[in-house]
Design an enzyme around this catalytic site. Structure first.
Site, PDB file in Angstrom:
ATOM      1  N   HIS A 171       0.832  -1.215   0.000  1.00 12.96           N
ATOM      2  CA  HIS A 171       0.000   0.000   0.000  1.00 12.96           C
ATOM      3  C   HIS A 171       0.862   1.259   0.000  1.00 12.96           C
ATOM      4  O   HIS A 171       2.060   1.251   0.303  1.00 12.96           O
ATOM      5  CB  HIS A 171      -0.961   0.010   1.197  1.00 12.96           C
TER       6      HIS A 171
ATOM      7  N   CYS B  31       2.386  -4.597   7.114  1.00 15.78           N
ATOM      8  CA  CYS B  31       2.160  -4.461   5.678  1.00 15.78           C
ATOM      9  C   CYS B  31       3.392  -3.843   5.019  1.00 15.78           C
ATOM     10  O   CYS B  31       4.287  -3.340   5.687  1.00 15.78           O
ATOM     11  CB  CYS B  31       0.932  -3.597   5.407  1.00 15.78           C
TER      12      CYS B  31
END
Length: 522
Positions: free
Chosen positions: A410, A429
């Site tokens: 992301h 992440c």
């Protein structure tokens, strides 16, 4: 790491399996050597063998197999192999007198070239037994003959399996030593191991399983040179090389023409196309337990072999990117909500509104979250979601792929962190340095990409999800030593301590420093 998983390497592995499974495998039909004694006498010129029978050998063979089961790495496979072949001594009958077994032992003696301890493969014992069969006076009676036949068969079969499995699959199963390892990794099975024992041309088989991955050969060459990398001792350098050679032996490498690969210790993402990096960028990965490099291969401690991952470490995994979501909502994980967000909200009643975070209870939005007593709130009592916008922790886009760790690639509004050299900073992440370029590469010149570019530039109040027309494989890996496109060896700190864990499990199989020094001098 840029091209350490070349498509050619996987192709070679496929060819190897085909060779092992077909071209050099004996017939699976059971053999019957009623003339066992006559054949052995003809080959050895030792009269002792004249009275040898398959039935007499079978009794001794079965007994020895039973007694030595605890010393064998694959007792069931070896037992099945000989049971299915009526305890036919295939190595003695078919591979001693043409030099195959001696040649095989030579390969075992050179296992140090792979960083492995040659002693594991019993080359000296095998050669001594072979010499007895070639000396027509060495074996004195039939009982000794039966024992030596059975012993040579068991030793050779066990060592051949150990050697073959080590080179084709690695010595250690990553799934057994790492808590956060979710990569498809093939391990040796009964089919591959029985195929090894049935190889009719041992030299061709042994040559076929020698790793030919350019990355492996480069690390092997460095190991044989015996030098020290800048800033490291010779011993620490060797440890870096052997643990990463082991990783290259694992059967978990990308084989697709195009894929995305993230190397955690290098903080880098590459889009690989036909074996070359078509796009690369910096990434930020999950925070690890060894960001200050206190756990070191230089001063290894036995306790390091226990994997104790930090809660925010990015897992090793492979999956497929199937969609991108522009202007995403961040469904804040309960652990982050309770340990971080709610703590800040308790200090500042307007923290949540200023960060664009909505509060839900029982699926319904809470209209006045500033009135909540966060000090007495229980974990899981409230759900927190951050609205799309410039402050959203996921940035303007996230790339979706299925996994059980709730991680994805992301964007991020915190761009300054990409300027740091140590980028293990996220909650798990992977934050990508150039998300628009990644979207362009994955989607190409399509209306979907045009939508992504437009919506990222003009944020909308709700997410837009766009599916890829063709899913793209993604691999999140952990490699601390590789050769770059210029042929230069690269080393990276063991940010998660995973080198230390692997070394702890691997070191009992490794060649000692004297063996490596001898090889380096040759």
């Amino acid at each position: 790491m840029r091209n350490y998983t070349l498509k050619k390497s996987f192709h070679f592995l496929s060819v190897t399996l085909l060779i092992a499974a077909g071209l050099i495998i004996q017939s699976c039909t059971k053999k019957s050597r009623s003339d066992l004694g006559a054949e052995l006498f003809k080959k050895t010129q030792n009269k002792v063998f004249k009275d040898a029978t398959p039935e007499g050998l079978e009794v001794v063979f079965k007994d020895m197999l039973q007694k030595q089961k605890g010393q064998l790495s694959q007792p069931q496979i070896i037992t099945v192999f000989y049971e299915d072949n009526n305890y036919d001594p295939v190595f003695v009958m078919d591979h001693i007198f043409n030099g195959d077994v001696d040649l095989t032992a030579n390969y075992f003696e050179k296992a140090g070239q792979h960083g492995l301890d040659p002693g594991m493969f019993k080359a000296e014992q095998i050669k001594k037994l072979v010499a007895k069969f070639k000396d027509k006076k060495a074996i004195k009676n039939l009982d000794e003959a039966y024992r030596d036949i059975a012993q040579l068969e068991i030793l050779t079969a066990n060592s051949l399996l150990n050697y073959s499995n080590a080179l084709q699959f690695g010595m250690v199963s990553p799934r057994k030593i790492y808590q956060r390892y979710y990569m498809a990794t093939k391990r040796p099975d009964s089919t591959s191991m029985l195929a090894t024992l049935k190889a009719s041309n041992l030299k061709a088989f042994l040559d076929s399983i020698q790793p030919k991955n350019p990355q492996y050969l480069a690390l092997q060459k460095a190991l044989m040179a015996g030098g020290a990398a800048e800033g490291m001792s010779k011993e620490e350098t060797q440890r870096y090389l052997v643990v990463n050679m082991e990783r290259l032996r694992w059967r978990n490498k990308p084989y697709e023409e195009k894929y995305v690969i993230v190397n955690i210790p290098d903080y880098r993402l590459d889009v690989m196309e036909n074996g070359q990096s078509a796009l690369n960028m910096k990434v930020i990965v999950g925070e690890g337990r060894n960001t200050d490099n206190t756990i070191s291969l230089a001063e290894y401690n036995e306790s390091y072999k226990i994997d104790r991952p930090f809660t925010r470490e990015t897992p090793q995994l492979n999956s497929q990117i199937y969609a991108a979501q522009v202007n995403p909502v961040w469904n804040i994980p309960e652990s982050i909500a309770s340990k971080e967000i709610m703590v800040e909200a308790g200090k500042d009643p307007y923290y949540l509104e200023n960060k664009g975070i909505d509060v839900y209870r029982n699926g319904k939005i809470v209209d006045d979250p500033e009135t909540i007593d966060w000090g007495s709130a229980k974990p899981g009592q409230y759900e927190l979601k951050q609205r799309p916008g410039d402050q959203n922790s996921l940035g303007k886009i996230k790339f979706l792929f299925k996994n059980n760790s709730s991680v994805y690639l992301h964007d991020t509004p915190a761009r300054s962190a990409f300027n740091q050299s140590m980028r293990a900073l996220s909650h798990g992440c992977v934050r990508v340095g150039d998300p628009l370029a990644l979207a362009k590469n994955l989607f190409g010149d399509t209306p979907a990409y045009d939508t992504i570019a437009k919506d990222m530039d003009e944020p909308k109040p709700s997410p837009t999800t766009l599916d890829l027309s063709k899913k793209i494989p993604v691999y999140i890996t952990y490699v601390t030593c590789w050769v770059d496109a210029n042929g230069t060896l690269q080393y990276r700190p063991d940010v998660y301590g995973l080198d230390a864990v692997l070394y702890g499990h691997l070191k009992k199989f490794l060649a000692d420093t004297d063996t490596l020094a001898t090889l380096a001098s040759l």
